[in-house]
Design an enzyme around this catalytic site. Structure first.
Site, PDB file in Angstrom:
ATOM      1  N   HIS A  34       0.823  -1.218   0.000  1.00 36.27           N
ATOM      2  CA  HIS A  34       0.000   0.000   0.000  1.00 36.27           C
ATOM      3  C   HIS A  34       0.852   1.260   0.000  1.00 36.27           C
ATOM      4  O   HIS A  34       2.077   1.221   0.169  1.00 36.27           O
ATOM      5  CB  HIS A  34      -0.939   0.004   1.214  1.00 36.27           C
TER       6      HIS A  34
ATOM      7  N   CYS B 263       3.027  -4.989   6.697  1.00 39.94           N
ATOM      8  CA  CYS B 263       2.672  -4.633   5.333  1.00 39.94           C
ATOM      9  C   CYS B 263       3.868  -3.987   4.625  1.00 39.94           C
ATOM     10  O   CYS B 263       4.801  -3.497   5.258  1.00 39.94           O
ATOM     11  CB  CYS B 263       1.479  -3.689   5.317  1.00 39.94           C
TER      12      CYS B 263
END
Length: 209
Positions: A167, A183
């Site tokens: 992301h 992440c």
């Protein structure tokens, strides 16, 4: 020394040709504007201050010898680079931020689905660690201050959501560090570029070397 008008024209055209080759050999856009302010839907992504971002973390097309097919994403968490494999022995390379100690992972997955300006919903474990995030239990709408940034690609393994994502992030200064909860984060400018190149189903390989 005097030059004829034809000689001058040839010199100008030669200079333009060299400039074009320079731009093609680097990032997908000229290095002068790759991180300038950009309008994206209802939002305007702020420019990254010139001179503040180390050149090694800027996206760049590089030579890359691999057995994996074009379209594969390879993340090297030690180097803190993400590579998108291309045809012809090259890859687009992006600087990334990776998991903090205790939150790193490795293995294979695939891109399940993608979202623009995604909603961020902190998982229960994160809320337990940080009770102040309970107000976002129902989700924090996408926007410039959203932790997921401008784009998100959700990773799946064995048909299940891994809860890990690739992301964007408004915290461009965190690229090249261990800053996330597992992440893989990119600068907003770079996640927009990557998002446009990757299709759902793309293979993702995360490794430490």
């Amino acid at each position: 020394m005097k030059f004829s008008k034809w000689t001058i024209c040839a010199m100008v055209l030669g200079a333009l040709a060299i400039t074009g080759c320079t731009e093609m050999s680097g990032s997908s856009k000229s290095s002068l504007n790759a991180y300038a302010s950009i309008s994206d839907g209802e939002f305007k992504v702020p420019a990254i201050p010139r001179g503040k971002l180390k050149s090694k973390w800027k996206r760049k097309r590089v030579s890359y010898d691999t057995k994996y097919r074009p379209g594969t994403i390879i993340v090297n968490t030690k180097q803190k680079y993400l590579y998108l494999v291309e045809k012809g022995g090259t890859a687009m390379r992006y600087g990334v931020g990776v998991g903090k100690q205790g939150f790193t992972w490795s293995g294979t997955a695939k891109v399940g689905w993608k979202r623009q300006w995604p909603t961020w919903t902190p998982p229960p474990a994160m809320i337990r660690r940080k009770p102040e995030l309970a107000k976002y239990r129902g989700g924090k709408p996408g926007g410039l201050d959203n932790p997921l940034g401008a784009r998100a690609m959700y990773l799946m393994r064995g048909g299940r959501d891994t809860l890990y994502l690739i992301h964007g992030s408004p915290e461009w200064w965190s690229i090249g560090t261990n800053a996330s909860s597992g992440c893989i984060r990119l600068m907003n400018h770079d996640i927009i570029d990557l998002y446009n190149r990757v299709e759902p189903g793309a293979r993702v390989i995360v490794r430490h070397s």
